[in-house]
Design an enzyme around this catalytic site. Structure first.
Site, mmCIF file in Angstrom:
data_model
loop_
_atom_site.group_PDB
_atom_site.id
_atom_site.type_symbol
_atom_site.label_atom_id
_atom_site.label_comp_id
_atom_site.label_asym_id
_atom_site.label_seq_id
_atom_site.Cartn_x
_atom_site.Cartn_y
_atom_site.Cartn_z
ATOM 1 N N GLU A 120 3.795 11.659 -3.159
ATOM 2 C CA GLU A 120 3.983 10.206 -3.191
ATOM 3 C C GLU A 120 4.251 9.785 -4.635
ATOM 4 O OE1 GLU A 120 1.677 6.060 -1.945
ATOM 5 O OE2 GLU A 120 0.509 7.851 -2.436
ATOM 6 N N HIS B 241 -3.257 13.509 -0.034
ATOM 7 C CA HIS B 241 -2.167 12.689 -0.561
ATOM 8 C C HIS B 241 -1.353 13.549 -1.535
ATOM 9 C CE1 HIS B 241 -4.302 9.152 0.956
ATOM 10 N NE2 HIS B 241 -3.281 8.390 0.576
ATOM 11 N N HIS C 267 -2.285 7.583 9.065
ATOM 12 C CA HIS C 267 -2.467 7.272 7.635
ATOM 13 C C HIS C 267 -2.616 5.763 7.468
ATOM 14 C CE1 HIS C 267 -1.772 8.733 3.356
ATOM 15 N NE2 HIS C 267 -1.929 7.429 3.227
ATOM 16 N N HIS D 148 -5.453 3.002 5.604
ATOM 17 C CA HIS D 148 -6.645 2.852 4.761
ATOM 18 C C HIS D 148 -7.477 1.648 5.196
ATOM 19 C CE1 HIS D 148 -5.662 5.797 1.533
ATOM 20 N NE2 HIS D 148 -4.416 5.569 1.947
ATOM 21 N N ASP E 80 -9.670 -0.106 3.524
ATOM 22 C CA ASP E 80 -9.676 -1.194 2.545
ATOM 23 C C ASP E 80 -8.291 -1.786 2.321
ATOM 24 O OD1 ASP E 80 -8.809 1.136 1.378
ATOM 25 O OD2 ASP E 80 -9.955 0.919 -0.472
ATOM 26 N N ASP F 79 -0.018 2.892 5.963
ATOM 27 C CA ASP F 79 -0.710 3.035 4.687
ATOM 28 C C ASP F 79 -1.707 1.893 4.486
ATOM 29 O OD1 ASP F 79 -1.390 4.361 2.374
ATOM 30 O OD2 ASP F 79 0.289 3.604 1.202
ATOM 31 N N GLY G 187 -6.327 7.861 -4.355
ATOM 32 C CA GLY G 187 -6.315 7.466 -5.750
ATOM 33 C C GLY G 187 -5.069 7.966 -6.453
#
Length: 372
Positions: free
Chosen positions: A216, A213, A24, A26, A28, A313, A186
């Site tokens: 969370e 996701h 996991h 990302h 970006d 993350d 998102g």
């Protein structure tokens, strides 16, 4: 030296050097600050600060927002500099280089192609650009005598459910050229997996792996939708599954816990929880239990036998690395190397790879830990 670049030790061994699996992470959320500065110059984009180290601090300071929505606002900067094929390839190449430097031997990189089209790229061109960067880094690591394997996870944005079908078809089109799974990303609250049900039906018919996701920024209903509507094989974060645990009583030596039907299902089917401890604190995902790492339900879930995995993350925003996350957990919960190995084996078993390749990955991890 920034926290992600430090060496972390446990029982005299370097955690950084141990073979690790990142599920996991990302794209970006893992840019190098200096790269952001240089790409912003090329694109003529305004940055909040110009110095790379000051920019790193700026990202980290805004990560402690206490909510996922606020945490996500800094991504306007990173996504803004990732709008051309060259920029995407560079970011992906450096991303993999940084994973390798941290001892990662298998990683899955998730990102949302629909966010990278403002300069004229098509969805397919964006995916191909990221894969080109990945391939360059993997080849360079191999040429240097190292090993790393990387797969892409294509994320569909929950707030744009109408796009989900197109991203699902995009993922399947590239299943033989680097894309290993589908993800959602998102804001979670208010956007259950059921809003993308058509896309998940298509992916199921194509036998294509899905992670969602869930658990969370929203609770048990979100996790339920991820499993029933999304057919999720893994839960992105998933920490709020612990809300389905009932602590019946505790004495000086033992805590007695009963599981609800949902948590029992997740445990029995070994559905992996992609926890990201630092991020979970920063976004308020564990607010139900407290505000410190010691309050994180990770250890409770681990002791109860859930397939917990440890992840970063967003390495830039959280100022972290996989080695740092493991070190933090070891410090707080008194874990030993055997525990850290279990977390890597859990992640390897949950990787979106064929079973034979997962077994090879498990052997590689076991050999690396045995060599310590």
């Amino acid at each position: 030296m920034s926290a992600p670049d430090r060496e972390y030790l446990l029982e005299g061994a370097s955690i950084n050097a141990l073979p690790k699996v990142s599920l996991h992470d990302h794209l970006d959320g893992g840019l190098r600050p200096q790269t952001i500065v240089e790409l912003a110059d090329e694109a003529g984009l305004e940055l909040p600060v110009r110095d790379a180290e000051t920019l790193r601090t700026w990202f980290e300071s805004r990560a402690h927002a206490g909510s996922l929505v606020e945490y996500l606002k800094t991504f306007d900067v990173t996504v803004g500099v990732m709008q051309t094929a060259d920029a995407l390839a560079r970011v992906a190449r450096e991303f993999v280089e940084d994973l390798h430097a941290d001892g990662v031997v298998y990683g899955e990189i998730r990102w949302a192609p629909e966010q990278h089209l403002t300069h004229g790229l098509s969805l397919d061109q964006a995916v191909e650009a990221v894969q080109a960067g990945i391939d360059q880094a993997v080849a360079a690591v191999g040429a240097g005598g190292g090993f790393i394997r990387i797969g892409q996870l294509l994320s569909s944005l929950r707030q744009n459910p109408g796009q989900a079908g197109e991203i699902a078809r995009l993922a399947v089109r590239h299943r033989d050229s680097g894309v290993v799974g589908f993800d959602t990303a998102g804001p979670e609250a208010g956007f259950p997996a059921s809003t993308m049900r058509g896309a998940f039906d298509y992916l199921a018919a194509e036998w294509f792996p899905v992670t969602v996701h869930a658990g969370e920024a929203d609770g048990l209903d979100s996790i339920t939708s991820a499993l029933l509507d999304g057919r999720a094989l893994r839960l992105g974060h998933g920490v709020r599954l612990a809300e389905d645990l009932i602590i019946e009583r505790a004495d000086d030596e033992n805590t007695y816990v009963s599981l609800g039907l949902l948590s029992q299902w997740v445990k029995d089917r070994e559905i992996a929880l992609e926890t990201s401890p630092t991020s979970n604190l920063q976004t308020g995902a564990i607010a139900h239990w407290g505000e410190t790492m010691a309050d994180h339900p990770f250890d409770l879930l681990y002791q109860l036998g859930f397939r917990v995995t440890v992840n970063t993350d967003n390495r830039l925003m959280s100022g972290t690395s996989l080695s740092r996350e493991l070190s933090l957990l070891a410090d707080v919960f008194a874990y030993r190397l055997d525990d850290l190995e279990t977390f890597q084996l859990n992640a390897a078993a949950a990787a979106f790879l064929p079973i034979e390749e997962r077994e090879e990955l498990i052997d590689r991890i076991a050999a690396g830990f045995d060599a310590v």
